[in-house]
Design an enzyme around this catalytic site. Structure first.
Site, PDB file in Angstrom:
ATOM      1  N   GLY A 352      -1.008   6.595   3.748  1.00  0.00           N
ATOM      2  CA  GLY A 352      -2.087   5.995   4.598  1.00  0.00           C
ATOM      3  C   GLY A 352      -1.202   6.479   6.632  1.00  0.00           C
ATOM      4  O   GLY A 352      -1.321   8.324   6.447  1.00  0.00           O
ATOM      5  N   GLY A 375      -0.856   2.260  -0.729  1.00  0.00           N
ATOM      6  CA  GLY A 375       0.151   0.988  -1.287  1.00  0.00           C
ATOM      7  C   GLY A 375       1.483   1.579  -2.380  1.00  0.00           C
ATOM      8  O   GLY A 375       1.982   0.675  -3.057  1.00  0.00           O
TER       9      GLY A 375
HETATM   10  C1  3PG Z   1      -5.440   3.339  -2.127  1.00  0.00           C
HETATM   11  O1  3PG Z   1      -6.439   4.446  -1.578  1.00  0.00           O
HETATM   12  O2  3PG Z   1      -4.992   2.400  -1.750  1.00  0.00           O
HETATM   13  C2  3PG Z   1      -5.971   3.477  -3.530  1.00  0.00           C
HETATM   14  O3  3PG Z   1      -7.094   4.454  -4.103  1.00  0.00           O
HETATM   15  C3  3PG Z   1      -6.096   2.187  -4.438  1.00  0.00           C
HETATM   16  O4  3PG Z   1      -7.016   1.480  -4.041  1.00  0.00           O
HETATM   17  P1  3PG Z   1      -7.703   0.094  -3.754  1.00  0.00           P
HETATM   18  O5  3PG Z   1      -6.400  -0.192  -2.791  1.00  0.00           O
HETATM   19  O6  3PG Z   1      -8.421  -0.308  -3.651  1.00  0.00           O
HETATM   20  O7  3PG Z   1      -7.166  -0.492  -5.524  1.00  0.00           O
END
Ligand code: 3PG
Ligand code: MG
Length: 395
Positions: A352, A375
């Site tokens: 992130g 996540g």
């Molecule tokens: C992300 O970028 O968090 C993952 O690819 C998972 O995607 P999602 O949060 O839509 O399940």
């Protein structure tokens, strides 16, 4: 409990169904703005192709409705980029378990690659539907999970598909293997001092991570807007800073649990407006004037954190220290990134925003590991086990 990797299976002449996380950011012209998730999957992809395997790649992208094809969420730009990176033709199917995907999968030759369309064009993906999973499972001889960013999900392609491939090899790719090595194994057995540095907006997003890391780290340094919730819990003045009033008790409990291990900012860079032209000042933590909001850690905190990081042997970083996209409130994050890049510690950067910050600053080559999971990396730092990984074959 190491998992078998793609290297452990003979793929020549076999069809490998590989779940990747090609959920990359696109601009409004459908151009990929960061292809790191594609590049990081290349070692597994190339390993199959070079050894004469037939490769079917499957991924989601964004969060489409689940009612069929939507151009804005198509994997076409991804397949194109993959072709450029591999230097070979990459075919894309216009569906996932429809006639086009099935016929293209059947006519694949050794060393060729097919990308299926977005898994989430079908409701069955998010639902973990067994019938949807069975159709995917029937396409291949071997299952490989190299989708670290999605490992905290239990979508069909992550769990029901490998379950439906009973008796067939089910392995991790090199990326998942490496992510687990750093985000789980290294952390379970760290060289000390082990320092975690956590930022971001909300305490509520990070509670479980803070709790887990307080149990294993020597120091947990706090930055970002969540510092204002802690400041408020200590009875400080936080002006109009972003706070979670309903998390004050929790912040108090975390401070009690953490004792001296939990380190909070000593000063704050604040402004009277969320804009580059606002009036700005640096104040002691907990002394933010009325009408001002905290937007970054202050210089004393940046210096103190840099000193602590300098002596660390293992560092985990997740979340920026301030509003990184709006200078000068990027200074705290920059100082921390610089200290991590300069240190000899094993340094693990959560996905992130912190991964983006490290990349933008050009430090990605000077840290040990930059995660591709947002996540998923948080969930792993919380100490969670992933069903999508647990079910794969052991070495
Ligand atoms: C992300 O970028 O968090 C993952 O690819 C998972 O995607 P999602 O949060 O839509 O399940
Ligand atoms: Mg997500």
């Amino acid at each position: 409990m190491a998992k078998k990797t793609i290297e452990d299976v003979n793929v020549a002449g076999k069809t490998v169904l590989m779940r990747v996380d090609f959920n990359v950011p696109l601009d409004d012209q459908q151009q990929i703005t960061d292809d790191r998730r594609i590049r990081m999957a290349l070692p597994s992809i190339e390993s199959v192709l070079k050894r004469g395997g037939k490769l079917i790649l499957m991924s989601h992208l964004g969060r489409p409705e689940g009612t069929g094809f939507e151009e804005a969420y198509s994997l076409k730009p991804v397949a194109k980029r993959l072709g450029e990176l591999l230097g070979q033709d990459v075919t894309i199917a216009s569906d996932v378990v429809g006639d086009d995907a099935k016929s293209k999968a059947q006519t694949l030759n050794d060393g060729q690659v097919l990308v299926l369309e977005n898994l989430r064009f079908y409701k069955g993906e998010k639902k973990g539907d067994a019938e949807f999973a069975k159709q995917l499972a029937e396409m291949a001889d071997i299952y490989c999970n190299d989708a670290f960013g999605t490992c905290h999900r239990t979508d069909a392609s992550m769990v029901a598909v490998p379950e439906a491939m009973n008796g067939k090899p089910k392995v991790v790719g090199f990326l998942v293997d490496k992510e687990i090595q750093y985000l789980s194994d290294t952390i379970a057995n760290p060289e000390r001092p082990f320092v975690a540095i956590l930022g971001g907006a909300k305490v509520s997003d990070k509670i479980s991570v803070i709790e887990n890391l307080l149990g294993i780290c020597d120091k947990v340094l706090i930055g970002g807007a969540m510092a204002y919730t802690f400041a408020m819990a200590k009875g400080g003045q936080i002006g109009k800073s972003l706070v979670e009033k309903d998390k004050i008790d929790l912040a108090t409990q975390l401070m009690q649990k953490g004792g001296e291990k939990l380190v909070l900012p000593v000063d704050t860079h604040c402004a009277d407006d969320f804009s580059p032209n606002a009036n700005k000042q640096v104040v002691a933590a907990g002394q933010i004037p009325d009408g001002f909001e905290g937007l970054d850690i202050g210089p004393k905190t940046a210096e103190m954190y840099a000193q602590i990081l300098k002596d660390a042997k293992t560092v985990v970083w997740n979340g920026p220290m301030g509003v990184f996209e709006m200078p000068p409130f990027d200074e705290g994050t920059k100082a921390v990134a610089q200290a991590i890049a300069d240190s000899d510690a094993t340094s693990i950067i959560g996905g992130g925003d912190s991964a983006a910050a490290i990349e933008q600053l050009g430090f990605a080559d000077r840290v040990t590991h930059v995660s591709t999971g947002g996540g998923a990396s948080l969930a792993m730092l919380e100490g969670q086990k992933f069903a999508a990984v647990e079910l794969l074959d052991e070495k």
